[in-house]
Design a protein around this motif. Structure first.
Motif, mmCIF file in Angstrom:
data_model
loop_
_atom_site.group_PDB
_atom_site.id
_atom_site.type_symbol
_atom_site.label_atom_id
_atom_site.label_comp_id
_atom_site.label_asym_id
_atom_site.label_seq_id
_atom_site.Cartn_x
_atom_site.Cartn_y
_atom_site.Cartn_z
ATOM 1 N N LEU A 40 6.202 5.024 17.399
ATOM 2 C CA LEU A 40 7.162 4.356 16.528
ATOM 3 C C LEU A 40 6.896 4.863 15.126
ATOM 4 O O LEU A 40 5.771 4.830 14.651
ATOM 5 N N ARG A 41 7.935 5.359 14.440
ATOM 6 C CA ARG A 41 7.780 5.923 13.095
ATOM 7 C C ARG A 41 8.497 5.035 12.096
ATOM 8 O O ARG A 41 9.711 4.832 12.187
ATOM 9 N N LEU A 42 7.724 4.477 11.136
ATOM 10 C CA LEU A 42 8.272 3.645 10.083
ATOM 11 C C LEU A 42 7.781 4.145 8.738
ATOM 12 O O LEU A 42 6.683 4.684 8.639
ATOM 13 N N ILE A 43 8.584 3.948 7.686
ATOM 14 C CA ILE A 43 8.246 4.403 6.338
ATOM 15 C C ILE A 43 8.220 3.189 5.418
ATOM 16 O O ILE A 43 9.159 2.387 5.421
ATOM 17 N N ASP A 44 7.152 3.062 4.614
ATOM 18 C CA ASP A 44 7.061 1.930 3.700
ATOM 19 C C ASP A 44 7.802 2.219 2.397
ATOM 20 O O ASP A 44 8.376 3.295 2.213
ATOM 21 N N SER A 45 7.787 1.257 1.484
ATOM 22 C CA SER A 45 8.543 1.380 0.236
ATOM 23 C C SER A 45 7.972 2.426 -0.715
ATOM 24 O O SER A 45 8.644 2.849 -1.652
ATOM 25 N N LYS A 46 6.738 2.885 -0.483
ATOM 26 C CA LYS A 46 6.121 3.907 -1.330
ATOM 27 C C LYS A 46 6.210 5.298 -0.719
ATOM 28 O O LYS A 46 5.703 6.251 -1.271
ATOM 29 N N GLY A 47 6.826 5.410 0.461
ATOM 30 C CA GLY A 47 6.994 6.700 1.110
ATOM 31 C C GLY A 47 5.926 7.038 2.129
ATOM 32 O O GLY A 47 5.951 8.111 2.720
ATOM 33 N N LYS A 48 4.990 6.134 2.366
ATOM 34 C CA LYS A 48 3.935 6.365 3.352
ATOM 35 C C LYS A 48 4.523 6.218 4.755
ATOM 36 O O LYS A 48 5.303 5.310 5.018
ATOM 37 N N VAL A 49 4.158 7.129 5.664
ATOM 38 C CA VAL A 49 4.683 7.129 7.023
ATOM 39 C C VAL A 49 3.649 6.509 7.966
ATOM 40 O O VAL A 49 2.470 6.852 7.918
ATOM 41 N N PHE A 50 4.119 5.592 8.812
ATOM 42 C CA PHE A 50 3.274 4.964 9.823
ATOM 43 C C PHE A 50 3.733 5.429 11.193
ATOM 44 O O PHE A 50 4.904 5.286 11.535
ATOM 45 N N LEU A 51 2.823 6.006 11.974
ATOM 46 C CA LEU A 51 3.090 6.400 13.349
ATOM 47 C C LEU A 51 2.267 5.487 14.245
ATOM 48 O O LEU A 51 1.038 5.542 14.237
ATOM 49 N N ILE A 52 2.942 4.654 15.018
ATOM 50 C CA ILE A 52 2.279 3.646 15.821
ATOM 51 C C ILE A 52 2.567 3.916 17.290
ATOM 52 O O ILE A 52 3.740 3.997 17.683
ATOM 53 N N PRO A 53 1.531 4.043 18.127
ATOM 54 C CA PRO A 53 1.763 4.222 19.568
ATOM 55 C C PRO A 53 2.484 2.995 20.139
ATOM 56 O O PRO A 53 2.017 1.869 19.976
ATOM 57 N N THR A 54 3.622 3.196 20.762
ATOM 58 C CA THR A 54 4.422 2.073 21.256
ATOM 59 C C THR A 54 3.715 1.291 22.361
ATOM 60 O O THR A 54 3.948 0.095 22.508
ATOM 61 N N ALA A 55 2.845 1.927 23.102
ATOM 62 C CA ALA A 55 2.143 1.251 24.192
ATOM 63 C C ALA A 55 1.146 0.213 23.689
ATOM 64 O O ALA A 55 0.731 -0.662 24.441
ATOM 65 N N THR A 56 0.762 0.291 22.404
ATOM 66 C CA THR A 56 -0.241 -0.624 21.865
ATOM 67 C C THR A 56 0.346 -1.739 21.010
ATOM 68 O O THR A 56 -0.400 -2.534 20.458
ATOM 69 N N ILE A 57 1.673 -1.826 20.915
ATOM 70 C CA ILE A 57 2.299 -2.852 20.082
ATOM 71 C C ILE A 57 2.257 -4.194 20.801
ATOM 72 O O ILE A 57 2.767 -4.334 21.915
ATOM 73 N N ALA A 58 1.633 -5.184 20.159
ATOM 74 C CA ALA A 58 1.569 -6.534 20.721
ATOM 75 C C ALA A 58 2.748 -7.372 20.230
ATOM 76 O O ALA A 58 3.361 -8.107 20.996
ATOM 77 N N TYR A 59 3.068 -7.289 18.927
ATOM 78 C CA TYR A 59 4.193 -8.033 18.364
ATOM 79 C C TYR A 59 4.637 -7.379 17.072
ATOM 80 O O TYR A 59 3.908 -6.608 16.464
ATOM 81 N N VAL A 60 5.848 -7.699 16.651
ATOM 82 C CA VAL A 60 6.394 -7.237 15.375
ATOM 83 C C VAL A 60 6.994 -8.451 14.681
ATOM 84 O O VAL A 60 7.777 -9.188 15.270
ATOM 85 N N GLU A 61 6.613 -8.647 13.425
ATOM 86 C CA GLU A 61 7.143 -9.750 12.631
ATOM 87 C C GLU A 61 7.880 -9.169 11.429
ATOM 88 O O GLU A 61 7.300 -8.437 10.635
ATOM 89 N N LEU A 62 9.162 -9.491 11.330
ATOM 90 C CA LEU A 62 9.983 -9.008 10.227
ATOM 91 C C LEU A 62 10.171 -10.135 9.231
ATOM 92 O O LEU A 62 10.608 -11.230 9.593
ATOM 93 N N GLY A 63 9.848 -9.863 7.966
ATOM 94 C CA GLY A 63 10.009 -10.859 6.909
ATOM 95 C C GLY A 63 11.440 -10.929 6.443
ATOM 96 O O GLY A 63 12.330 -10.271 6.973
ATOM 97 N N SER A 64 11.668 -11.680 5.406
ATOM 98 C CA SER A 64 13.020 -11.848 4.883
ATOM 99 C C SER A 64 13.409 -10.650 4.019
ATOM 100 O O SER A 64 12.566 -9.930 3.504
ATOM 101 N N ASP A 65 14.706 -10.476 3.870
ATOM 102 C CA ASP A 65 15.233 -9.388 3.053
ATOM 103 C C ASP A 65 15.238 -9.732 1.569
ATOM 104 O O ASP A 65 15.459 -8.884 0.735
ATOM 105 N N THR A 66 15.033 -10.996 1.236
ATOM 106 C CA THR A 66 15.085 -11.395 -0.170
ATOM 107 C C THR A 66 13.799 -10.991 -0.876
ATOM 108 O O THR A 66 12.720 -11.047 -0.321
ATOM 109 N N SER A 67 13.957 -10.581 -2.118
ATOM 110 C CA SER A 67 12.786 -10.168 -2.887
ATOM 111 C C SER A 67 12.124 -11.388 -3.494
ATOM 112 O O SER A 67 12.759 -12.416 -3.723
#
Length: 74
Positions: A40-67
């Motif tokens: 799984l490839r995700l990019i943070d707000s500073k441009g850092k790239v995260f590559l996460i093996p999908t087989a090891t994902i336990a959960y994903v928590e998405l916060g709110s869109d409001t700043s």
């Protein structure tokens, strides 16, 4: 938006902020998991790239869109 991803057999979670909306992040994650991608490839707000093996994902928590508000409200 804040994202927190729990990893199987890891004591800490991956936590970062991104400029994408919750819908965009959810679509990226759902597509990677349903397509059987190895990473799984995700990019943070500073441009850092995260590559996460999908087989090891336990959960994903998405916060709110409001700043967050900074400072005092008068």
């Amino acid at each position: 938006m804040d994202i927190r991803i729990g990893i199987i057999n890891a004591p800490r979670e991956i936590s970062f902020e991104t400029n994408e909306t919750a819908a965009q992040v959810e679509e990226t994650i759902t597509t990677a998991l349903s397509a059987g991608s190895a990473l799984l490839r995700l990019i943070d707000s500073k441009g850092k790239v995260f590559l996460i093996p999908t087989a090891t994902i336990a959960y994903v928590e998405l916060g709110s869109d409001t700043s967050r508000r900074v400072g005092f409200v008068g």
